[in-house]
Design a protein around this motif. Structure first.
Motif, PDB file in Angstrom:
ATOM      1  N   MET A  44       0.851  -1.185   0.000  1.00 44.65           N
ATOM      2  CA  MET A  44       0.000   0.000   0.000  1.00 44.65           C
ATOM      3  C   MET A  44       0.888   1.236   0.000  1.00 44.65           C
ATOM      4  O   MET A  44       1.824   1.338   0.795  1.00 44.65           O
ATOM      5  N   GLU A  47      -0.730   8.294  -2.586  1.00 49.59           N
ATOM      6  CA  GLU A  47      -0.492   9.287  -3.625  1.00 49.59           C
ATOM      7  C   GLU A  47      -1.576  10.347  -3.521  1.00 49.59           C
ATOM      8  O   GLU A  47      -2.757  10.026  -3.574  1.00 49.59           O
ATOM      9  N   LYS A  50      -4.343   9.592  -1.155  1.00 48.47           N
ATOM     10  CA  LYS A  50      -5.187   8.421  -1.404  1.00 48.47           C
ATOM     11  C   LYS A  50      -4.346   7.146  -1.311  1.00 48.47           C
ATOM     12  O   LYS A  50      -3.230   7.088  -1.820  1.00 48.47           O
ATOM     13  N   ILE A  52      -3.273   3.523  -2.295  1.00 44.20           N
ATOM     14  CA  ILE A  52      -3.256   2.704  -3.503  1.00 44.20           C
ATOM     15  C   ILE A  52      -2.671   1.348  -3.125  1.00 44.20           C
ATOM     16  O   ILE A  52      -1.535   1.259  -2.651  1.00 44.20           O
ATOM     17  N   SER A  53      -3.466   0.291  -3.319  1.00 42.82           N
ATOM     18  CA  SER A  53      -3.021  -1.064  -3.002  1.00 42.82           C
ATOM     19  C   SER A  53      -2.690  -1.815  -4.281  1.00 42.82           C
ATOM     20  O   SER A  53      -3.348  -1.637  -5.308  1.00 42.82           O
ATOM     21  N   ALA A  54      -1.678  -2.659  -4.184  1.00 50.06           N
ATOM     22  CA  ALA A  54      -1.285  -3.490  -5.321  1.00 50.06           C
ATOM     23  C   ALA A  54      -0.807  -4.839  -4.804  1.00 50.06           C
ATOM     24  O   ALA A  54      -0.185  -4.920  -3.735  1.00 50.06           O
TER      25      ALA A  54
END
Length: 138
Positions: A44, A47, A50, A52-54
């Protein structure tokens, strides 16, 4: 950080190691450690405020939690030792591990479905650095 899956797969968690090393002739360590190697499942980052999970692929971390093993002579050969769990009834849960002995790490996996949360990590890139937390489910 490890980037490949383990190629040494053991059928169950009833483990005793036999180690042969010429350097042991001068004296073996008294203890060995088996450390959990956790899969890093997701990352996580933030940016513009916010999250952003991947998902992460093929990333592993050796953890500080694990199990202590006692070192004892193996027969009459001074270059060979047996490593046994401190707890005689220890059965390692399915998952990946590293045997830490004499300054080296030996990678292995106990076969089966992973159910122990210690074997799965998520990483968060925070303002003060990277933080690892256990996954909610392995």
């Amino acid at each position: 950080v490890l980037f490949r899956s383990s190629s040494n797969i053991l059928p169950d968690g009833h483990i005793v190691f036999a180690v042969f090393r010429r350097e042991l002739l001068g004296g073996a360590p008294q203890k060995a450690a088996v450390r959990v190697v956790a899969r890093v499942a997701s990352r996580m980052t933030f940016e513009d405020g916010k999250a952003i999970s991947a998902n992460v692929q093929n990333s592993w971390r050796i953890r500080s939690n694990g199990y202590d093993f006692n070192v004892a002579p193996f027969g009459d050969n001074q270059e060979m030792v047996a490593l046994r769990p401190e707890s005689a009834d220890l059965i390692l849960p399915a998952g990946r591990y590293a045997l830490i002995f004499a300054g080296l790490a030996y990678d292995f996996t106990v076969d089966g479905p992973v159910t122990d949360r210690a074997h799965c990590l998520e990483t968060v890139m925070a303002a003060n650095g990277q933080i690892y937390i256990e996954c909610r489910s392995p």
